[in-house]
Structure formats: C-alpha cells, structure tokens
Scaffold this active site. Sequence first.
Site, PDB file in Angstrom:
ATOM      1  N   GLY A 468      21.238 -13.458  -4.350  1.00 15.35           N
ATOM      2  CA  GLY A 468      21.209 -14.317  -3.163  1.00 15.35           C
ATOM      3  C   GLY A 468      19.907 -15.080  -3.033  1.00 15.35           C
ATOM      4  O   GLY A 468      19.775 -15.977  -2.207  1.00 15.35           O
ATOM      5  N   ALA A 511      10.859 -14.214  -8.761  1.00  9.52           N
ATOM      6  CA  ALA A 511      10.449 -15.606  -8.982  1.00  9.52           C
ATOM      7  C   ALA A 511       9.225 -15.656  -9.885  1.00  9.52           C
ATOM      8  O   ALA A 511       9.167 -16.457 -10.824  1.00  9.52           O
ATOM      9  CB  ALA A 511      10.168 -16.294  -7.651  1.00  9.52           C
ATOM     10  N   GLY A 722      10.858 -12.783  -0.979  1.00 10.27           N
ATOM     11  CA  GLY A 722      12.133 -12.238  -0.511  1.00 10.27           C
ATOM     12  C   GLY A 722      12.001 -11.166   0.555  1.00 10.27           C
ATOM     13  O   GLY A 722      12.943 -10.904   1.292  1.00 10.27           O
ATOM     14  N   GLU A 723      10.854 -10.544   0.627  1.00 13.40           N
ATOM     15  CA  GLU A 723      10.729  -9.401   1.529  1.00 13.40           C
ATOM     16  C   GLU A 723       9.753  -9.614   2.676  1.00 13.40           C
ATOM     17  O   GLU A 723       9.826  -8.953   3.706  1.00 13.40           O
ATOM     18  CB  GLU A 723      10.343  -8.154   0.717  1.00 13.40           C
TER      19      GLU A 723
END
Lengths: 756, 210
Positions: A468, A511, A722-723
Amino acid sequence: MAYDASDDPRQLFGRPTPRIDGVAKVTGAARYASDEPVANPAYAYLVTSAVARGRVAGFDLDQARAAPGFIDVLTHENVGGQVKTNPDPAGKPDNTTTLESDKIWHDGQIIAVVLAESFEAARDAAHRVGVRYAAEAPSASFDSPGVQVEAHKPQTPDAKKGDAAGAFEGAPVKVEARYSTPTQHHNPIELFTTTCVWDGPKLTIYEPTQSMWGLKGGLAKQLSLDPKDVRTVSRFVGGAFGSKGSPTGRTAWIALAAKRLNRPVKLIASRDQGFTIATYRAETRQQVKLGATRDGKLVSFFHEGWEVTSRPSGYNVAGVETTARMYACPNIATAVNVVHADRNTPGFMRAPPETPYMFGLESAMDELAYALNMDPVELRRVNDTQTDPVDGRPFSSRSLMPCFDQAAARFGWSRRDPKPGAMRDGDWQVGWGCATACYPSNIGPAAARLSLTPSGKAAIQLAGHEIGTGAYTTVAVTVAHALGLKVEDVTVTMGDSDLPPVPVAGGSNNAASTTNVAYKACQMVRDRVAGAAVKAQDSPFHGADPAALRLQDGLLRGPGNLSEPLDKAVARTGGRLEVYAENIPAGLPPSAAQGLYEGKMVMSRGTGRKDVTAFAFGAHFVEMRVHVRTREARVGRVVSAFAAGTIVNPTTAHSQFMSGAIWGLSAALHEATEIDADAARYVNDNLADYLLPVNADVPPIEIIMVPEKDDRVNPLGVKGIGEIGITGMNAAVANAVFHATGKRIRDLPIRVEHLL
Amino acid sequence: MDRTQPEGPSRRHVIGAAAGIAAVPAVGSAAETGRAAQSDASGKVDMTLTVNGQARRAMLDVRTSLLDALREHLDLTGSKKGCDQGQCGACTVHVDGERVLSCLILAVSVQGRRITTIEGLAEAGGRLHPMQQAFIDQDGFQCGYCTPGQILSAIACVNEGHAGSDDEIREYMSGNLCRCAAYPKIVAAIKQARPQMAVSPGTPAKVGQV
Ligand code: FES
Ligand code: FES
C-alpha cells in the site's frame, strides 16, 4: 532540456506521480495472494483452541469425518513431529507452538487443520471437530495471578547516562506519571490466507507477506527443505502494518497438507482467527519522570515500560530507545520489563516502539509544560538538540522545530488560550494539543536486476512488497528519472521470491532500500553505455570522459550539449543490456549480503549506527471538541508537518503521512482489543466490535512536507515515512483533550466514560 | 451532515440494513419464485449467475455465498473477502444496480438478477469508469484491497443521491472500511466522479433496498 551535469541524485525526485499499479487496483486485476488461480484446490479450515492454557486431551473426529466432502484432518497426533516451530517475530527460537504437540499456550491457538473438497465443506467439518481439553486457569494480562515479570534482554544496553535519580531529586520542576496503552490488532482488510502448491520437490506458497525472502527462508527451515525449492508469491498485499512481517504458525501445516493430499491446499482464515494466529500490539504500562529547570531545560529523564508477551517469547518493543533520544538531557535512565502471560506472541505493528512509548513521553512533556507554565512548543524548542543525547553522535539531520513552527503557523496555534477549558464553541469545549512525531531512518541491503533495451524500455525486477506504500511506483520513478526515461517506459516486477531479494517491508526501510539499489543499478547501466560510447569511433563522445556522460531525456548526453540517440548508445553495449546490482548500506558488515539471501532481518538502524543517529521528525497539532453534556469527544481538525529527507513521490508520501495520522487518531480514540480476564480471550475479535475509524470519523487533515536535505542518512537522502505519521498523535489528542476539559487521560483509548 | 450530530445512518445502521436485506432473498427466493433448485446427491446445485452481462453456469454447494461463487468458482477475484460477515464492505457488488454485501448473500438466491462486479465497470476498450479514474487521480487507496468495494459503493452512493456534500458522502460511505485510511481521498474521488456520472433514471433513493 539542456544537459545537466549535476551529480546530486536527489533532483530526480519530488514530482507527484500517480501509482503505476493504479489501474490494476481499480479494475480488480491486481492479484492478491488468495486471488491466484490454482488447479483443483482442497480447502483448509482451522480449528482453534477454546481454552488459553493446558493440553489437548483428545479429539472426537467421527462427526467431522462423516461430513460431506471431508478429506483429512491434521492434529498433533498424526503430524506433530513433522514441522519445526517457527521463531518469534524477533527471530528467537522460543515461540508458541501449534500442532507440534498437545500443548496449548493461548486461546485461539491452531490445534487442528481440516481439509475438504470445498470451503463450505471444510468449514462445516471443522465445526464438527470435538476437542477434549485438560485446561488450566490462564493468566490474561498485567495484574493477572500467575504472570511472570522479568527485565527484558536488550540487544544493546538500555540507554543510561549520568545520575537520573539524583538529578530528579534536585530538579526544581518535576513531572512523574504513569501511562498505559491497550492491546491492538492490525486488522488489515485482507485476511490471513495461504495457498500451497507442490511440483515434485518444489513448493510454491501464495501468501500475503512483507518479507518474500524471509517467508521463503523461514519455511525452508521449518520444513527442512532446500531454500532453492521454496518460492513465495505475493504480488499485492492487502494491508499489513507489521502483521505479515514474520512467518506465522499456519503456513507450514498448509504446505504439509498439500504434500499429504498431493493437491493444492487453500486456507482463508476467518477474521476472528486472525486475532490469535498472527501477532498484535501488546498492551503497555509506562512510568515517566521528567525533571527540569525553571526555564524548562530537562535535567533528568526516566522512562520505564512493561509489556505483555507470551509465555515462551521475550518479544518486546522497548520504545525507550527512541524516547531517550528525543530531547537534550544530561541524566538519562531507562528500563523495560516483559510480563509473560498465556497469550499469543505479539509482534510488529506500525511504529511498534514509538506508538506506545511516545504516548508516555509526549503526554509527560505536555504535563511538564503546564507545570512550568510554558507553551508546549517552546518546551520542545528549549530542549531541541542536533546531538543524540544518549550516544553523543550528531543527528544525520533533524528538522523538528521547522516542523513545529510550520504546523503551528498553519494551525493558528498563536491564538490558543493556554488555560484548560478556556476555549468554547457553543456546547463544545475546544482544546488544542500538540506533540512530537519521530521514526528512526532504517535501510537494509537489497538487490535488483535491471535491463534497458535500445528502444528505451527499462525493466527492473526485485522481490519487493507492495503493501500500500506505493512500492512499485517508488522504484519506477527512481529508474525513470535516473535513466532519463518516462515513468511509462519502466516495468517493475515484484512480489516473488524468484526475484532478487530486498529486506522485509518493515521499519519504514522500503523506500530507502529499494531506491538506493535501483539507483545503483541505473548507475551501472549508465557506466556501461557511457563506457561503450567513449570507445566508439562513431560516437560524438569518442575519447570523452565517460564520467561526464548522462542518460537524460531519452538520450545519452554530454558537455557542450552533445547527444546521441539511446538506441545507438544502448545497442553498442552488445544488444541486451542487463545488470545485477547489490547495495550494502555503509556501516553494515559484509555478512549482511549473506543475511539478505537467507531472508534474515539485517538492517542499518537509525539508532545503531557509528557515524550518526538517523531519524525523521514531525509535529502534530490537533483540535479536540468535547460536548459539554454528552461528553462525546470529536476530532475537529489536524495539521501535521513532517521532515523526512528526500521525498521520492509526493503523491504516495502524502497518503502515507495522512493515513499514519489517522492511525494515530484511532490509537487515541478508537482501538483496543478487549480481553476477558478469566478466559484470557479476545472478546471483540471482529470488525464491528473492534473499533476502527470509518469515513465519517475522519476530520480534515492537513499534511505539510517540510523540505529537508540529508547528506548522511544514505546516498539518496531518503528517510522512511510509512510509520512516523502515527507516532505522537495519541499524545497530541490526549493533550488537546486536557486543554479542552482539564482532564488528563493517561490510559488509552480515550472514551466518553473517561470524560464524565 | 454534521459529523458531530448523532443522527443519521451510522456504519452499524448501514450494515444492519444490508444484512437484513441480504437474508430475505437468501431464504425466500426459491419458495417465492417456485423455481426449485436442482441439487445432486452431494448437495451441489446447478446454478446460473448473470455477472457483468454474461450468463455463468456452475455446480456449487448450496451454501456458497455470492462472494465465494465469484472468487472461487468464476475466477472473478476482484471482489474481496475481508470479514465474511458483513462488517467491512470489501465484498460489495451491485445486484440489479444496488450495492449489496456479497458475503451475506447465497449465490443460489441471486440467479436471474443482474450482478455487477469491479471487473464489469470499465468499458470493453479498457476505458475506465469515471469513478475508477477518480480513485487513481485522487490516490483514493493504498493497498487497494478495500478498493473494489469502495468503488462499487461509491457509484451506488452517487446514484442513490447520497453524494450531495462531503459530510453526506462520509456518512454513506461509512459501511466500507479502509484500514489504510484513505478516507479523505475517497471523498475527493467521489466528488471528482460525481459530475461525470450519467444519472441513471429510476435509481432507488434508499440504501440497500433489494
Ligand atoms: S467480506 Fe463482506 S462485508 Fe466483509
Ligand atoms: S486501501 Fe488498503 S484497506 Fe483501503
């Protein structure tokens, strides 16, 4: 465009790019693991334990065997010794078992696998399995009789500096408080599925995973197979959030079942089973003690945590490793304890250490601001530092205060009346709160195969994971820009362990790891093309310095605006141009490459480096509205700013930051897995009772991406995103609730009953 | 509507409504239509489903849900299973133009009805439905797993006349969970697609009336 001699690859990034897998996702063409067609599968249905501790005394299987379509049933009695136990999420051998023996470690443990001709038949037969238990009284959580408490075993010693206790004693201003965070389950919308297919000695596993090579290596060990004979496929993952990062107990049994039946076997575990056959975020308790001078400078920092885990595993997240590094402080002490209960083993869930532990720290910082009568933003400012307070190393970059200042300005923070309860909008009490967000910048070794055709089509292959985050697009953007092509000219293949390995898609390393290896592969391609050109009589670059040549705008270009068409330049290298790149990040030992191919979790972690400490930082500002009569708490609006180095694709980065922020709101106000204290059983194990935000719960959210250039974190300056969005948000909400109501809520989630 | 107002159909109302409706044809259809299902000794039924304009015939266990019929037997895996109990919306399809949860419907009960799945939205040449394009343009998804259900629900939301304002969209899209939390961008996508969608005459005014 003119020739650009720049060697700074960061200029390649930052253009908003729609997802290259978008069409597949909106048309239903994207194949998630359980969508892969297999011929004539048998269906598996799990039988899970109805007690949390004890033994399976025996099975009554006659009814099940009599069910139409029944084929086989696996229990410890017939297959027990045939599989090795999978390690815990930290990779340690001690973990709860499933069919290995009659032992029951936790409620909902897999104790049998029923196989039948159809899903309906398997479900029916599984419900007919009779189980006799020798049950014992279980321990559910903190405070349950029978739990065992011990200090955790840290990989590196717990952060400690100076004399925290003495400094706290003498500090003129102090805050001392206890906080708690609840059990949470990831609940990706995709269920935990596994399909296993044998072809002679070769096993293919279709399973949603964040670690193609980790699953491959893990299952090879469990089943005593040559890893070469195990292939894992997961082209798209329907949400993961950590839950699909480590192998779980189910997979080996499905593989074994497929072997026994000599037929593909497909498992789609039910939603409630997902709560107990995979991992979760364990509940924590924390104590924070902060001592400060009257002008707000921290003189003492103490943070201790308690975390629940299973009986055999020592898994813990130890977020004090992060919190001790947030602010300048000369005296630091930390500790972490694990509490063993009769539960399944917890595991990684989005920002595993930071989500719970930053709640403790950032709530305490807000309490300290009030104790000092100081603006909470200013408190962060006086304690900001460019040096890791624990190790004394420089931060690779740290833009915490630019994040606070830009978000504060956008939010209108200067209009805040600091007095709790002072702001009203009709029947609503209004409160504004803020908190720091942070996440370590990790990168792992990775490999990739890249080819370029004379017609200007590039294809890159790597065993990456699209969970995602936009992973396909991130890689495509890197290759397109580094080779001077259009994004449409790049094909990305991922999600298959037959492709070159990359690390687990966890710890927000994806990434950084994949762009750096993709860029390296592009450099190799450029070197080959440039090297051939300078040697060729027919090239305008004959005899030129190959290092000065660039692939740009579909051409090979050089100084003086000379250029050569790509087809000529590429054809000259000898037809098909293909490279295999490996990137081992600086600071990792050479053995890291081997670990990568064994599917081990090898990573250069933001807090484990010798040269710098690497984190991304951010700041959240939240408006909370609490109704004066109903005490309903609603989020009014959110402004969050993040500085995370090079932003590869602002389109998908924005989505990651935004959804992280929503996860943070959820952690503050919605999510908690309720546990029956007597049965040690999850009660709300479904999507209606486990409260998740729905569309109508989500307020306007504004995301600011603060530009940041980091020369030290990795060659492309990419930090994970992402986090970070979730971290600190739970505290920002609690701080805003305090500002609105004067009530300090130290136990999450915050619900109406806490505000009465 | 004002999100602060407790009135209006909540996620649970929407779910409850859809669940109730799903049960009606499931238990009633054979008797009502007098069309007895052909079943063999193993309990399998010869059934024909009209999916995306095509008649598809299969021998299926009478207990097979519409979702499992599509996914496991017709290789239409675009419809997703997220809970199998009517709580998440990932399995949303259209039956006679209305959004329903295919995990709560028995396949045998929707024979002769018009079933549309995510695979049936784009035109033959591959031209996307405006709602599909809008989801891409607005980055209205992340993992994409809830997306087929969101898109089918979104199209119905517009057709029902429930996409009048941001708050109305949020309310009437709250039966579709997105754990990736793409919600604000789903709202943006619906606003983008709304004016491009032809108004289908005679579309019902209420959610979930089958
Ligand atoms: S799968 Fe049908 S509502 Fe979740
Ligand atoms: S996009 Fe992942 S659940 Fe919605």
